[in-house]
Design a protein around this motif. Structure first.
Motif, PDB file in Angstrom:
ATOM      1  N   SER A   1      -0.877  11.707  34.080  1.00 12.63           N
ATOM      2  CA  SER A   1      -0.402  10.619  34.934  1.00 12.63           C
ATOM      3  C   SER A   1      -1.080  10.746  36.293  1.00 12.63           C
ATOM      4  CB  SER A   1       1.117  10.680  35.087  1.00 12.63           C
ATOM      5  OG  SER A   1       1.478  11.788  35.896  1.00 12.63           O
ATOM      6  N   THR A   2      -0.679   9.872  37.223  1.00 10.30           N
ATOM      7  CA  THR A   2      -1.259   9.926  38.565  1.00 10.30           C
ATOM      8  C   THR A   2      -0.959  11.254  39.259  1.00 10.30           C
ATOM      9  OG1 THR A   2       0.694   8.819  39.474  1.00 10.30           O
ATOM     10  CG2 THR A   2      -1.191   7.422  38.901  1.00 10.30           C
ATOM     11  N   PHE A   3       0.043  11.967  38.788  1.00 12.33           N
ATOM     12  CA  PHE A   3       0.386  13.274  39.355  1.00 12.33           C
ATOM     13  C   PHE A   3      -0.822  14.211  39.375  1.00 12.33           C
ATOM     14  CE2 PHE A   3       1.571  17.698  38.586  1.00 12.33           C
ATOM     15  CZ  PHE A   3       2.294  17.955  39.735  1.00 12.33           C
ATOM     16  N   GLU A   4      -1.707  14.066  38.413  1.00 12.46           N
ATOM     17  CA  GLU A   4      -2.873  14.945  38.314  1.00 12.46           C
ATOM     18  C   GLU A   4      -3.743  14.899  39.568  1.00 12.46           C
ATOM     19  OE1 GLU A   4      -2.859  16.958  35.702  1.00 12.46           O
ATOM     20  OE2 GLU A   4      -1.140  15.836  34.973  1.00 12.46           O
ATOM     21  N   TRP A   5      -3.634  13.842  40.344  1.00 11.55           N
ATOM     22  CA  TRP A   5      -4.462  13.675  41.547  1.00 11.55           C
ATOM     23  C   TRP A   5      -3.701  14.020  42.832  1.00 11.55           C
ATOM     24  CZ3 TRP A   5      -9.466  13.462  41.364  1.00 11.55           C
ATOM     25  CH2 TRP A   5     -10.079  12.993  40.212  1.00 11.55           C
ATOM     26  N   GLU A   6      -2.461  14.476  42.747  1.00 14.58           N
ATOM     27  CA  GLU A   6      -1.662  14.732  43.948  1.00 14.58           C
ATOM     28  C   GLU A   6      -2.314  15.740  44.895  1.00 14.58           C
ATOM     29  OE1 GLU A   6       0.837  13.263  45.979  1.00 14.58           O
ATOM     30  OE2 GLU A   6       0.600  12.073  44.184  1.00 14.58           O
ATOM     31  N   GLU A   7      -2.854  16.812  44.364  1.00 14.86           N
ATOM     32  CA  GLU A   7      -3.483  17.817  45.220  1.00 14.86           C
ATOM     33  C   GLU A   7      -4.693  17.225  45.953  1.00 14.86           C
ATOM     34  OE1 GLU A   7      -5.239  22.376  44.989  1.00 14.86           O
ATOM     35  OE2 GLU A   7      -4.529  21.404  43.163  1.00 14.86           O
ATOM     36  N   PHE A   8      -5.486  16.428  45.255  1.00  9.91           N
ATOM     37  CA  PHE A   8      -6.638  15.787  45.885  1.00  9.91           C
ATOM     38  C   PHE A   8      -6.178  14.777  46.931  1.00  9.91           C
ATOM     39  CE2 PHE A   8     -10.137  12.631  45.958  1.00  9.91           C
ATOM     40  CZ  PHE A   8     -11.144  13.476  46.403  1.00  9.91           C
ATOM     41  N   ARG A   9      -5.101  14.045  46.646  1.00  8.93           N
ATOM     42  CA  ARG A   9      -4.565  13.089  47.611  1.00  8.93           C
ATOM     43  C   ARG A   9      -4.159  13.810  48.897  1.00  8.93           C
ATOM     44  NH1 ARG A   9      -0.500   8.352  47.454  1.00  8.93           N
ATOM     45  NH2 ARG A   9      -0.381   8.564  45.202  1.00  8.93           N
ATOM     46  N   THR A  10      -3.467  14.932  48.741  1.00 10.26           N
ATOM     47  CA  THR A  10      -3.042  15.713  49.905  1.00 10.26           C
ATOM     48  C   THR A  10      -4.256  16.225  50.678  1.00 10.26           C
ATOM     49  OG1 THR A  10      -1.032  16.385  48.765  1.00 10.26           O
ATOM     50  CG2 THR A  10      -1.718  17.737  50.634  1.00 10.26           C
ATOM     51  N   TRP A  11      -5.239  16.735  49.972  1.00 11.71           N
ATOM     52  CA  TRP A  11      -6.447  17.249  50.609  1.00 11.71           C
ATOM     53  C   TRP A  11      -7.196  16.143  51.343  1.00 11.71           C
ATOM     54  CZ3 TRP A  11     -11.700  16.282  49.781  1.00 11.71           C
ATOM     55  CH2 TRP A  11     -12.579  17.177  50.413  1.00 11.71           C
ATOM     56  N   SER A  12      -7.214  14.951  50.782  1.00  8.78           N
ATOM     57  CA  SER A  12      -7.954  13.821  51.359  1.00  8.78           C
ATOM     58  C   SER A  12      -7.173  13.050  52.407  1.00  8.78           C
ATOM     59  CB  SER A  12      -8.343  12.825  50.257  1.00  8.78           C
ATOM     60  OG  SER A  12      -9.243  13.390  49.365  1.00  8.78           O
ATOM     61  N   ALA A  13      -5.914  13.400  52.600  1.00  5.78           N
ATOM     62  CA  ALA A  13      -5.061  12.631  53.516  1.00  5.78           C
ATOM     63  C   ALA A  13      -5.719  12.454  54.878  1.00  5.78           C
ATOM     64  CB  ALA A  13      -3.713  13.315  53.659  1.00  5.78           C
ATOM     65  N   ASN A  14      -5.596  11.272  55.372  1.00  2.00           N
ATOM     66  CA  ASN A  14      -6.067  10.917  56.721  1.00  2.00           C
ATOM     67  C   ASN A  14      -7.575  10.924  56.886  1.00  2.00           C
ATOM     68  OD1 ASN A  14      -3.328  10.695  57.562  1.00  2.00           O
ATOM     69  ND2 ASN A  14      -3.273  12.905  57.806  1.00  2.00           N
ATOM     70  N   THR A  15      -8.337  10.955  55.810  1.00  7.50           N
ATOM     71  CA  THR A  15      -9.784  10.864  55.968  1.00  7.50           C
ATOM     72  C   THR A  15     -10.160   9.441  56.370  1.00  7.50           C
ATOM     73  OG1 THR A  15     -11.940  11.207  54.969  1.00  7.50           O
ATOM     74  CG2 THR A  15     -10.242  10.351  53.527  1.00  7.50           C
TER      75      THR A  15
END
Length: 138
Positions: A78-92
């Motif tokens: 699910s989209t959960f698989e990208w949560e770590e990348f989302r957090t890492w990319s936050a505010n770019t």
């Protein structure tokens, strides 16, 4: 069309061909292949938190020219698989992310079993078309 666009389109077409050509049309799917019989993805309740086309439907010209990465997950995920990348990319300020939940995923086990690669592909295509219609160009 520049070389980057040609290469990008080629890779998209190649990906779809590989998925289509390598998928068994009637795979055996068992409970052991999934985390459980009921899988729920939060993007079903709050799609605007996951799909750029819904969270920024009217981009400024500067926003519309930024790269957009349409992120899709793997088999039975699910989209959960990208949560770590989302957090890492936050505010770019350099790019946007759009998290697509593939058709048949994130709902029930029976929905997943009934879904085909066409359902998975349709979710990606719909988001891409919404982004283009909104004015995103990269």
């Amino acid at each position: 069309m520049d070389n980057f666009q040609k290469i990008s389109r080629f890779l998209v077409v190649l990906s779809f061909l590989l998925i289509h050509g390598s998928c068994d049309t009637t795979p055996e799917i068992t409970d052991a292949m999934l985390d459980g019989k009921l899988i729920f993805d939060p993007s079903l309740d709050r799609p605007e938190d996951f799909l750029l086309s819904l969270s920024k439907p009217n981009p400024t010209p500067a926003e519309a020219s930024k790269p957009v990465f349409i992120l899709m997950h793997g088999y039975s995920a699910s989209t959960f698989e990208w949560e770590e990348f989302r957090t890492w990319s936050a505010n770019t300020p350099d790019y946007f992310l759009s998290f697509v939940l593939l058709g048949g995923h994130g709902r029930t086990y029976e929905d997943f079993k009934r879904a085909t690669w066409r359902d998975w592909q349709n979710s990606i295509r719909q988001e891409y078309e919404r982004l283009v219609a909104a004015g995103y160009t990269n």
